[in-house]
Design a protein around this motif. Sequence first.
Motif, short mmCIF file in Angstrom:
data_model
loop_
_atom_site.label_atom_id
_atom_site.label_comp_id
_atom_site.label_asym_id
_atom_site.label_seq_id
_atom_site.Cartn_x
_atom_site.Cartn_y
_atom_site.Cartn_z
N THR A 175 7.48 -16.66 -84.36
CA THR A 175 7.68 -15.21 -84.40
C THR A 175 7.18 -14.52 -83.13
O THR A 175 7.34 -13.31 -83.00
CB THR A 175 6.93 -14.58 -85.61
OG1 THR A 175 5.57 -14.99 -85.57
CG2 THR A 175 7.54 -15.01 -86.92
N LEU A 176 6.63 -15.28 -82.18
CA LEU A 176 6.04 -14.66 -80.98
C LEU A 176 7.07 -13.87 -80.19
O LEU A 176 6.79 -12.78 -79.71
CB LEU A 176 5.39 -15.72 -80.10
CG LEU A 176 4.78 -15.22 -78.79
CD1 LEU A 176 3.62 -14.27 -79.06
CD2 LEU A 176 4.30 -16.36 -77.93
N ASN A 198 10.00 -12.71 -81.25
CA ASN A 198 10.82 -11.79 -82.04
C ASN A 198 10.19 -10.40 -82.02
O ASN A 198 9.11 -10.21 -82.57
CB ASN A 198 10.94 -12.30 -83.47
CG ASN A 198 11.89 -11.47 -84.31
OD1 ASN A 198 12.02 -10.26 -84.11
ND2 ASN A 198 12.55 -12.12 -85.25
N PRO A 199 10.84 -9.41 -81.41
CA PRO A 199 10.23 -8.09 -81.26
C PRO A 199 9.92 -7.40 -82.58
O PRO A 199 9.09 -6.49 -82.64
CB PRO A 199 11.27 -7.28 -80.47
CG PRO A 199 12.43 -8.17 -80.23
CD PRO A 199 12.18 -9.52 -80.82
N LYS A 239 8.94 -9.13 -85.35
CA LYS A 239 8.06 -9.95 -86.19
C LYS A 239 6.79 -10.42 -85.50
O LYS A 239 5.94 -11.03 -86.14
CB LYS A 239 8.83 -11.20 -86.67
CG LYS A 239 9.88 -10.87 -87.70
CD LYS A 239 10.53 -12.14 -88.22
CE LYS A 239 11.52 -11.82 -89.33
NZ LYS A 239 12.24 -13.04 -89.75
N PHE A 240 6.64 -10.16 -84.19
CA PHE A 240 5.49 -10.73 -83.47
C PHE A 240 4.16 -10.25 -84.03
O PHE A 240 3.14 -10.89 -83.86
CB PHE A 240 5.57 -10.44 -81.97
CG PHE A 240 5.24 -9.02 -81.59
CD1 PHE A 240 3.92 -8.65 -81.39
CD2 PHE A 240 6.22 -8.07 -81.43
CE1 PHE A 240 3.59 -7.34 -81.05
CE2 PHE A 240 5.91 -6.77 -81.09
CZ PHE A 240 4.60 -6.40 -80.90
N HIS A 241 4.15 -9.09 -84.74
CA HIS A 241 2.89 -8.54 -85.24
C HIS A 241 2.50 -9.11 -86.61
O HIS A 241 1.42 -8.83 -87.12
CB HIS A 241 3.01 -7.02 -85.35
CG HIS A 241 4.00 -6.60 -86.39
ND1 HIS A 241 5.35 -6.63 -86.19
CD2 HIS A 241 3.81 -6.18 -87.66
CE1 HIS A 241 5.97 -6.23 -87.28
NE2 HIS A 241 5.06 -5.95 -88.20
N PRO A 287 3.51 -8.79 -77.03
CA PRO A 287 3.24 -9.77 -78.11
C PRO A 287 2.03 -10.65 -77.80
O PRO A 287 1.20 -10.91 -78.67
CB PRO A 287 4.52 -10.61 -78.16
CG PRO A 287 5.57 -9.76 -77.57
CD PRO A 287 4.88 -8.93 -76.52
N ARG A 338 -1.61 -10.53 -79.88
CA ARG A 338 -2.16 -11.70 -80.57
C ARG A 338 -3.48 -12.15 -79.96
O ARG A 338 -4.42 -12.51 -80.68
CB ARG A 338 -1.15 -12.84 -80.53
CG ARG A 338 0.04 -12.53 -81.41
CD ARG A 338 0.97 -13.67 -81.52
NE ARG A 338 2.00 -13.37 -82.51
CZ ARG A 338 2.79 -14.28 -83.04
NH1 ARG A 338 2.70 -15.52 -82.68
NH2 ARG A 338 3.68 -13.92 -83.94
#
Length: 107
Positions: free
Chosen positions: A6-7, A9-10, A12-14, A81, A85
């Motif tokens: 998911t890193l 994916n704009p 889903k990265f969160h 992202p 993280r």
Amino acid sequence: MFPKGTLLNPLKFHQMNTHCAGCGQSFEPEPGFYFGAMFVSYGLNTAFFIAVWMLLALLVEDYSLSTVLILMGLTVIVFLPLTFRLSRSIWIAIFVPFQKAATQNLT
Ligand SMILES: [Zn+2]
């Protein structure tokens, strides 16, 4: 801490896992836990800004203030992202101590 794949994916990265798959440690020990990660993020972004500024000063002889600001803005967006993280990981690593024993029990 974060679901696989998911890193980049704009949308889903969160997303975060709720608990550690290894030891069951909650990744949100209390509501608003990651508020302070904002300060870690601030530090990381400052490092990015200095890197961009130094690179620009080394590579380009004559640049305008707007060039610097646009490049810094792009850097923040591109690295968002990663910054997000990293700052959360650093924040939880400060407050939740790593316990080797819990990891050893798995094997
Ligand atoms: Zn764990």
